[in-house]
Design a protein around this motif. Structure first.
Motif, PDB file in Angstrom:
ATOM      1  N   MET A 118       0.837  -1.203   0.000  1.00 50.69           N
ATOM      2  CA  MET A 118       0.000   0.000   0.000  1.00 50.69           C
ATOM      3  C   MET A 118       0.867   1.246   0.000  1.00 50.69           C
ATOM      4  O   MET A 118       0.599   2.212  -0.729  1.00 50.69           O
ATOM      5  CB  MET A 118      -0.931   0.001   1.224  1.00 50.69           C
ATOM      6  N   ARG A 119       1.906   1.241   0.820  1.00 53.81           N
ATOM      7  CA  ARG A 119       2.813   2.388   0.872  1.00 53.81           C
ATOM      8  C   ARG A 119       3.489   2.594  -0.486  1.00 53.81           C
ATOM      9  O   ARG A 119       3.661   3.737  -0.940  1.00 53.81           O
ATOM     10  CB  ARG A 119       3.865   2.191   1.956  1.00 53.81           C
ATOM     11  N   GLU A 120       3.890   1.495  -1.133  1.00 52.07           N
ATOM     12  CA  GLU A 120       4.535   1.612  -2.438  1.00 52.07           C
ATOM     13  C   GLU A 120       3.566   2.175  -3.477  1.00 52.07           C
ATOM     14  O   GLU A 120       3.958   2.991  -4.325  1.00 52.07           O
ATOM     15  CB  GLU A 120       5.052   0.237  -2.873  1.00 52.07           C
ATOM     16  N   ALA A 121       2.298   1.754  -3.416  1.00 52.44           N
ATOM     17  CA  ALA A 121       1.299   2.286  -4.343  1.00 52.44           C
ATOM     18  C   ALA A 121       1.093   3.777  -4.109  1.00 52.44           C
ATOM     19  O   ALA A 121       0.990   4.566  -5.062  1.00 52.44           O
ATOM     20  CB  ALA A 121      -0.022   1.536  -4.186  1.00 52.44           C
ATOM     21  N   LEU A 122       1.040   4.174  -2.839  1.00 51.96           N
ATOM     22  CA  LEU A 122       0.872   5.597  -2.520  1.00 51.96           C
ATOM     23  C   LEU A 122       2.100   6.398  -2.953  1.00 51.96           C
ATOM     24  O   LEU A 122       1.970   7.520  -3.461  1.00 51.96           O
ATOM     25  CB  LEU A 122       0.633   5.768  -1.014  1.00 51.96           C
ATOM     26  N   HIS A 123       3.297   5.811  -2.765  1.00 48.40           N
ATOM     27  CA  HIS A 123       4.517   6.496  -3.188  1.00 48.40           C
ATOM     28  C   HIS A 123       4.548   6.651  -4.703  1.00 48.40           C
ATOM     29  O   HIS A 123       4.926   7.711  -5.220  1.00 48.40           O
ATOM     30  CB  HIS A 123       5.742   5.706  -2.719  1.00 48.40           C
ATOM     31  N   ALA A 124       4.137   5.589  -5.413  1.00 40.15           N
ATOM     32  CA  ALA A 124       4.100   5.670  -6.878  1.00 40.15           C
ATOM     33  C   ALA A 124       3.122   6.745  -7.332  1.00 40.15           C
ATOM     34  O   ALA A 124       3.395   7.491  -8.281  1.00 40.15           O
ATOM     35  CB  ALA A 124       3.710   4.308  -7.458  1.00 40.15           C
ATOM     36  N   ASP A 125       1.979   6.830  -6.647  1.00 41.57           N
ATOM     37  CA  ASP A 125       1.005   7.872  -6.984  1.00 41.57           C
ATOM     38  C   ASP A 125       1.577   9.260  -6.733  1.00 41.57           C
ATOM     39  O   ASP A 125       1.372  10.188  -7.523  1.00 41.57           O
ATOM     40  CB  ASP A 125      -0.270   7.690  -6.156  1.00 41.57           C
ATOM     41  N   ALA A 126       2.299   9.393  -5.604  1.00 36.65           N
ATOM     42  CA  ALA A 126       2.886  10.695  -5.284  1.00 36.65           C
ATOM     43  C   ALA A 126       3.928  11.077  -6.322  1.00 36.65           C
ATOM     44  O   ALA A 126       3.998  12.247  -6.752  1.00 36.65           O
ATOM     45  CB  ALA A 126       3.508  10.653  -3.885  1.00 36.65           C
ATOM     46  N   GLN A 127       4.758  10.099  -6.741  1.00 33.20           N
ATOM     47  CA  GLN A 127       5.764  10.372  -7.759  1.00 33.20           C
ATOM     48  C   GLN A 127       5.121  10.743  -9.092  1.00 33.20           C
ATOM     49  O   GLN A 127       5.583  11.646  -9.794  1.00 33.20           O
ATOM     50  CB  GLN A 127       6.663   9.146  -7.945  1.00 33.20           C
ATOM     51  N   GLN A 128       4.030  10.047  -9.430  1.00 28.25           N
ATOM     52  CA  GLN A 128       3.323  10.357 -10.661  1.00 28.25           C
ATOM     53  C   GLN A 128       2.722  11.752 -10.608  1.00 28.25           C
ATOM     54  O   GLN A 128       2.750  12.498 -11.594  1.00 28.25           O
ATOM     55  CB  GLN A 128       2.228   9.316 -10.915  1.00 28.25           C
ATOM     56  N   ALA A 129       2.192  12.108  -9.430  1.00 25.57           N
ATOM     57  CA  ALA A 129       1.620  13.446  -9.274  1.00 25.57           C
ATOM     58  C   ALA A 129       2.696  14.519  -9.433  1.00 25.57           C
ATOM     59  O   ALA A 129       2.448  15.573 -10.031  1.00 25.57           O
ATOM     60  CB  ALA A 129       0.945  13.568  -7.905  1.00 25.57           C
ATOM     61  N   VAL A 130       3.896  14.242  -8.903  1.00 27.21           N
ATOM     62  CA  VAL A 130       5.006  15.187  -9.056  1.00 27.21           C
ATOM     63  C   VAL A 130       5.359  15.345 -10.533  1.00 27.21           C
ATOM     64  O   VAL A 130       5.568  16.465 -11.024  1.00 27.21           O
ATOM     65  CB  VAL A 130       6.235  14.716  -8.247  1.00 27.21           C
ATOM     66  N   ARG A 131       5.426  14.193 -11.239  1.00 25.26           N
ATOM     67  CA  ARG A 131       5.753  14.259 -12.674  1.00 25.26           C
ATOM     68  C   ARG A 131       4.691  15.029 -13.443  1.00 25.26           C
ATOM     69  O   ARG A 131       5.008  15.844 -14.321  1.00 25.26           O
ATOM     70  CB  ARG A 131       5.898  12.842 -13.238  1.00 25.26           C
ATOM     71  N   GLU A 132       3.429  14.776 -13.119  1.00 24.60           N
ATOM     72  CA  GLU A 132       2.345  15.461 -13.831  1.00 24.60           C
ATOM     73  C   GLU A 132       2.366  16.958 -13.559  1.00 24.60           C
ATOM     74  O   GLU A 132       2.118  17.765 -14.464  1.00 24.60           O
ATOM     75  CB  GLU A 132       0.997  14.858 -13.430  1.00 24.60           C
ATOM     76  N   ARG A 133       2.670  17.323 -12.318  1.00 26.30           N
ATOM     77  CA  ARG A 133       2.765  18.762 -12.006  1.00 26.30           C
ATOM     78  C   ARG A 133       3.927  19.406 -12.755  1.00 26.30           C
ATOM     79  O   ARG A 133       3.825  20.526 -13.253  1.00 26.30           O
ATOM     80  CB  ARG A 133       2.913  18.970 -10.494  1.00 26.30           C
ATOM     81  N   ALA A 134       5.059  18.662 -12.819  1.00 27.36           N
ATOM     82  CA  ALA A 134       6.223  19.198 -13.528  1.00 27.36           C
ATOM     83  C   ALA A 134       5.923  19.354 -15.013  1.00 27.36           C
ATOM     84  O   ALA A 134       6.288  20.365 -15.634  1.00 27.36           O
ATOM     85  CB  ALA A 134       7.421  18.277 -13.322  1.00 27.36           C
TER      86      ALA A 134
END
Length: 427
Positions: free
Chosen positions: A331-347
């Motif tokens: 679950m933590r890895e899924a949340l981390h992946a989502d957070a990383q994806q959100a960072v990429r999308e914002r960038a």
């Protein structure tokens, strides 16, 4: 005796082999797996729900013994289970399968009632009845708190001035519940270890962030996290075995508390951990995990019809906790992946915005350059210095654009011995 693995396997192939050792360690565990797969449910999710139903069926006088010499420092068997799977997997199938699997005859266990989770103040009401004189008395039923979606729990806990989180944590260890109130009709005090409860929540990994983030409060450490998916689900459904006929080894007629007998080696291990925490030699936030493991071991013993918790129960519980830990980590890895994806999308969004802004700035700069030029060549440096400071950085790009479009001509000449760039309009 079958050796129970104590650590999760490293590969999916190993997972199937090692899990088979666990499920085949006892006939009731093998029956849980077969019943779950016959119902197209996750064996781990069904096991978590079966253990919750065992806890609810045993009277609250049955407790875990203290680690020290304080005979009052007992712990409850109340259990929290998180059924973890993406949306659409059908976590409710596991709860229904567990109910169908465990067949308890009348008088063989406590009545189980299902209730939604509400406020901390309201929680105490579900554990009290009234006698003939109107006085509050502990209820004779056990309560299954059903939370279909974890965001419901996090929303309730996150309400301003909510007392739910603290009451839920107290419920886990069987502490007294309720609050004093001037209005006698709203004053409900539930004595410690007078009630039995289980909290079962459906958890979509990508919605579990607020709950997992409450590690400092100890909420996620109190949960047994069971995957509601089954990578080893067979192509052909097995026949459903007969429901397991089971009765609580301790009935409600038992007078006084009935501590389970825990093997001395287990108590010694728990005491060593407790001592390390007292000495600040162990400072992580996983203090509740050992209690969850002990509860699992005790419930496995009770499922087997015993009131003594053996080393084998302890090892089986350790493997279950390994599954729980791995599920929480995923679950933590899924949340981390989502957070990383959100960072990429914002960038990417920012880069696209900046590119759009830059393009607009180049066009404004080109318009101003063109307005300043005539058919007579003029020094490029003079044109640039005549622009506003915010547009000068775009001068070269704007000039190149005008030349590419054929609107401006660039030439070089010499002035006072220095080469300079000249610009003028075409024709």
């Amino acid at each position: 005796m079958t050796t129970i693995p104590t650590t999760p396997p490293d590969t999916d192939t190993d997972t199937m082999d090692v899990e088979s050792v666990f499920w085949e360690a006892r006939p009731e565990l093998a029956a849980v797996r077969q019943y779950a797969r016959a119902a197209m449910a996750s064996p781990w999710a069904v096991l978590g729900c079966v253990l919750a139903r065992v806890a609810l069926s045993v009277p609250p006088v049955v407790v875990l013994p203290p680690l020290g010499n304080d005979s009052s420092a007992v712990a409850s068997l109340n259990l929290f289970v998180g059924l973890v799977a993406p949306s659409g997997v059908g976590k409710g199938v596991a709860t229904r399968a567990a109910e169908g699997f465990l067949s308890i005859p009348p008088g063989g266990g406590r009545l189980i009632v299902e209730r939604p989770l509400g406020s901390g103040e309201g929680m105490a009401h579900v554990f009290t009845d009234q006698d003939e004189s109107g006085e509050d008395v502990p209820a004779l039923h056990s309560v299954w708190f059903d939370v279909p979606e974890v965001d419901t729990l996090t929303a309730l806990v996150g309400r301003k001035a909510s007392t739910l989180a603290s009451e839920v944590r107290k419920m886990f260890t069987g502490e007294g519940l309720g609050f004093q109130n001037a209005d006698a009709t709203r004053r409900k005090i539930v004595p410690a270890h007078s009630y039995r409860a289980a909290l079962v929540a459906g958890v979509q990994p990508r919605k579990a962030g607020p709950l997992l983030d409450d590690a400092a409060g100890g909420t996620p450490q109190r949960f047994l996290w069971m995957p509601a998916t089954d990578p080893g689900a067979p192509d052909v459904l097995p026949p459903a075995p007969e429901p397991l006929s089971w009765c609580s080894p301790v009935l409600a007629t038992h007078a006084g508390r009935a501590p389970l007998h825990v093997a001395g080696s287990i108590k010694a291990e728990l005491q060593a951990e407790r001592r390390a925490r007292l000495r600040e030699e162990l400072t992580d936030d996983n203090g509740q995990q050992s209690l969850v493991r002990l509860k699992v071991a005790a419930l496995l013993a009770l499922l087997a019809g015993r009131t003594d918790v053996t080393e084998t129960d302890w090892h089986l519980g350790d493997y279950v906790m390994g599954v729980s830990d791995r599920t929480r980590q995923r679950m933590r890895e899924a949340l981390h992946a989502d957070a990383q994806q959100a960072v990429r999308e914002r960038a990417e969004a920012r880069a696209a915005f900046d590119e759009h802004q830059d393009h607009a700035a180049v066009q404004r700069t080109a318009s101003k350059i063109l307005a300043r030029l005539t058919s007579e060549p003029a020094p490029a440096s003079g044109i640039r210095s005549g622009l506003g400071k915010n547009l000068r950085d775009y001068f070269e790009a704007a000039t190149d654009e005008l030349i590419r479009r054929g609107l401006v001509i660039r030439t070089d000449d010499e002035y006072r011995g220095q080469t300079r760039v000249m610009l003028h309009r075409r024709g």
